[in-house]
Enzyme design. Structure first.
Site, PDB file in Angstrom:
ATOM      1  N   SER A 298       0.812  -1.216   0.000  1.00 42.04           N
ATOM      2  CA  SER A 298       0.000   0.000   0.000  1.00 42.04           C
ATOM      3  C   SER A 298       0.846   1.267   0.000  1.00 42.04           C
ATOM      4  O   SER A 298       0.519   2.242  -0.683  1.00 42.04           O
ATOM      5  CB  SER A 298      -0.937   0.009   1.214  1.00 42.04           C
ATOM      6  OG  SER A 298      -1.788  -1.109   1.191  1.00 42.04           O
ATOM      7  N   HIS A 349       0.274   4.810   4.253  1.00 42.79           N
ATOM      8  CA  HIS A 349      -0.322   5.422   3.062  1.00 42.79           C
ATOM      9  C   HIS A 349       0.196   6.845   2.848  1.00 42.79           C
ATOM     10  O   HIS A 349       0.631   7.199   1.747  1.00 42.79           O
ATOM     11  CB  HIS A 349      -1.843   5.442   3.191  1.00 42.79           C
ATOM     12  CG  HIS A 349      -2.457   4.079   3.152  1.00 42.79           C
ATOM     13  ND1 HIS A 349      -3.814   3.861   3.309  1.00 42.79           N
ATOM     14  CD2 HIS A 349      -1.913   2.851   2.974  1.00 42.79           C
ATOM     15  CE1 HIS A 349      -4.070   2.572   3.222  1.00 42.79           C
ATOM     16  NE2 HIS A 349      -2.925   1.936   3.028  1.00 42.79           N
TER      17      HIS A 349
END
Length: 525
Positions: A298, A349
Site C-alpha cells: 500500500s 499510506h
C-alpha cells in the site's frame, strides 16, 4: 472585398494563435467555420472560440451566442476547465443591418455568481486591425498576426488550404507529443512486481497462513520490536506480503493500473526508484505511527499516487485533461477510508504518498530537469527520514505491541511449543508494566503455565502469586498453584489453594480429585 477574404484572415489568425503563440486546438469544425482553442500558456487559462460567419440580422448573432454558450459548457467539462472564461470571437464580412451591439461584449455567466463568463466579440472585416489589436494585448500575444496583402495572392484557395493544413498538422503534432509523454516506458517492472507478490502470497499460504500473525512476522512483516532490534530489512520485505486474499487482490489491481501508468510516464528505472523509496518511507512512517504488525504494497502504491501528483504539478493542464480528477477523487476516497477505518495503516499510506512525490521530484520526468528543486527535495527527504526514525525509536512499547506478543505466545502454547512461546510472555512482563496492564493478569497466568510445563516450578509459583495479588478469587490460578505446590512437595500450601478453588466450585471433579490426593499425602507425612 468578398467572403473569401474573410476566410483568409480567419485562417491567418487561427494559424498565428496555434503555430506562433502556442495555443492548443480543442476542436475544428468539419467545414472549418469555427475552431475552439485552449489558451494554456499561463493562468488564468481560457477557452477561445474563433468563427467566421455571415450575419445579416442581429437575431443570427443572438442564436450563435446561445449555441456557443451551450457548446462551451460541454467543452469546458471535456478539457477540465470548468472555471475558465470563454471568449467567442466572430469574423464577419459585414455588420448586421440592424442593431446588434447589445448582444456583444456582454458577459454571460456560467455560474450564478457571475464568474467564469462567456464574452462575444464581433469583428467586421473592415475593422480587423482596430478590434483585434486590443485583443492581442489582452491575450498577451507576442505579436500581431501577419496579414498578407490580398492582391498579391495568386491562388487564394491554395493559400487557405496551406493555412488549414498547417493548423491541423500543428494540432496533430501536439497531440502526438502529449501521447508520447504517457508512453515513454513499458510496464515491465510492474508486471514483475505483480508476479513476485503473487509468488510470495502462495509461499506464505503454503507454509502457514497470510492471516496468521506469526507466519507474517516469520516471512518479514513490519513488526516494530524486531526493527528496534536491528531487522531493518523488514521495511522492504513487508512490501511483498499481503494479509488475506482480498488485500492481495485490491493491492494487485491498484498496482496494475497505477504502477503501469507511472512506469509508462517515468520509465522503468525511474519507476523502480520511485516505488522502493515510496514503499520504504511508507514503512518508516508506519514504524513511527503504527505499532501493529503490518504488510502490503500500500505504501508503494500510494507512492504511485504521489508520482502522478508530481506529474500533475509539472504538466498541470495535461494532467487535468486526462486523468487528473479521477486520480484526485480516488486518492481522496482512499485517504478518507484510512482515517475512518482504525485497522488501515494510514501512516504507511501518507508516508508512501509523500515518498512517491519526493522520489519523483528527485528523478524528475524524462527530458525535464530542475536541478534546484532536486537539491531542495533531497535535503527535505533526508531530514524527514531521520526525523521519523528518531521519533520512532523514541517511542515506548505500548499495549498494541504487547497484545501482538501475547497473541504470538498463545499460538505457540496452543501448539504445545512452550520453549518458543515463553520469550513472548517474558518480553511483556519485563517491559513497561503500566502499558501492559490490560493483559498483565493473563500474561502472568500463561507464563506460569508454560514454566510449570517446563518444570520451572519456583518461577511458576512466583507468577501465580502475582496473578492472585491482582485477582484473589481466580479459581484456576488457585488450582494451578496447588499443582505447583504438589510438585514442590509443599502439601499444606497445596491444600490451602485447592480449598480456595473448591470454595468457588465445590462440585468440580478435577478439584475434588486433587483434594483427595493432597489429603493422602498429608496423612503419610
Amino acid at each position: 472585398m468578398n467572403k473569401l477574404d474573410v476566410i483568409i484572415r480567419y485562417w491567418e489568425i487561427v494559424n498565428h494563435l496555434i503555430n506562433h503563440e502556442g495555443m492548443r486546438v480543442i476542436y475544428i469544425h468539419k467545414n472549418g467555420e469555427e475552431v475552439w482553442m485552449e489558451d494554456d500558456r499561463k493562468e488564468p487559462f481560457q477557452i477561445i472560440r474563433l468563427a467566421q460567419k455571415d450575419f445579416d440580422w442581429s437575431r443570427d448573432v443572438k442564436v450563435d451566442i446561445k449555441n456557443t454558450y451551450e457548446q462551451a459548457k460541454l467543452i469546458r467539462k471535456r478539457v477540465g476547465l470548468r472555471s475558465a472564461n470563454v471568449i467567442n470571437v466572430i469574423l464577419s464580412p459585414y455588420e448586421p443591418v440592424d442593431s446588434y451591439k447589445e448582444f456583444i461584449n456582454q458577459p454571460l455567466p456560467f455560474t450564478a455568481g457571475g464568474k467564469h463568463q462567456q464574452r462575444t466579440i464581433l469583428i467586421p472585416y473592415d475593422k480587423i486591425q482596430s478590434i483585434f489589436f486590443p485583443l492581442a494585448t489582452e491575450w498577451n500575444l507576442k505579436d500581431m498576426p501577419s496579414f498578407l496583402p490580398l492582391p498579391s495572392l495568386e491562388d487564394e484557395g491554395n493559400y487557405i488550404r496551406s493555412l488549414r493544413y498547417s493548423v491541423q498538422n500543428a494540432s496533430e503534432m501536439r497531440h502526438e507529443q502529449e501521447r508520447k509523454i504517457f508512453m515513454f516506458g513499458k510496464p515491465i517492472f510492474t508486471y514483475l512486481l505483480l508476479a513476485l507478490i503473487m509468488i510470495m502470497f502462495t509461499i506464505v499460504e503454503y507454509y502457514g497462513s497470510s492471516q496468521d500473525v506469526a507466519t507474517l512476522i516469520e516471512f518479514g512483516a513490519k513488526f516494530n520490536p524486531y526493527i528496534h532490534e536491528g531487522e531493518w530489512w523488514r521495511f522492504f520485505s513487508s512490501m511483498f506480503l499481503h494479509i488475506g486474499f482480498l488485500h492481495l487482490m485490491m493491492n494487485s489491481l491498484a498496482l496494475y493500473f497505477l504502477g503501469s501508468a507511472v512506469e509508462r510516464i517515468f520509465g522503468t528505472f525511474r519507476f523502480i526508484f520511485i516505488y522502493f523509496l515510496a514503499g520504504f518511507l511508507g514503512s518508516v512512517a508506519s514504524f513511527a505511527f503504527n505499532e501493529q504488525v503490518s504488510a502490503g504494497a500500500s505504501g508503494a502504491i500510494f507512492g504511485c499516487f504521489g508520482a502522478l501528483l508530481y506529474f500533475g504539478l509539472i504538466h498541470r493542464r495535461l494532467f487535468f485533461r486526462t486523468m487528473g480528477m479521477n486520480v484526485l477523487v480516488i486518492l481522496a476516497i482512499n485517504l478518507a477510508f484510512g482515517f475512518l477505518v482504525p485497522m488501515v495503516d494510514n501512516g504507511a499510506h501518507i508516508g508512501g504518498l509523500v515518498g512517491g512525490f519526493v522520489a519523483s521530484a528527485i528523478v524528475g520526468l524524462p527530458k525535464h530537469k530542475i536541478i534546484k528543486m532536486k537539491i531542495i527535495v533531497i535535503v527535505f527527504t533526508i531530514i524527514s527520514f531521520f526525523g521519523l526514525l528518531s521519533y520512532a525509536y523514541s517511542q515506548e512499547e505500548s499495549i498494541q505491541t504487547y497484545a501482538v506478543f501475547y497473541q504470538l505466545g498463545q499460538e505457540h502454547v496452543q501448539n504445545d511449543e512452550y520453549e518458543e512461546g515463553k520469550p513472548y510472555f517474558e518480553r511483556i512482563v519485563s517491559g513497561n508494566l503500566i502499558s501492559a496492564e490490560p493483559i498483565l493478569t493473563e500474561t502472568y497466568f500463561t507464563l506460569s503455565y508454560i514454566q510449570a510445563q517446563l518444570g520451572e516450578y519456583e518461577d511458576a509459583r512466583e507468577n501465580l502469586l502475582k496473578v492472585l495479588e491482582r485477582e484473589p478469587d481466580l479459581q484456576d490460578a488457585h488450582y494451578n498453584l496447588s499443582l505447583v505446590y504438589l510438585e514442590l512437595m509443599q502439601y499444606e500450601d497445596a491444600y490451602e489453594h485447592i480449598q480456595r478453588a473448591l470454595a468457588e466450585s465445590p462440585n468440580d471433579d478435577k478439584y475434588l480429585q486433587i483434594m483427595r490426593q493432597i489429603n493422602e499425602l498429608l496423612k503419610k507425612d
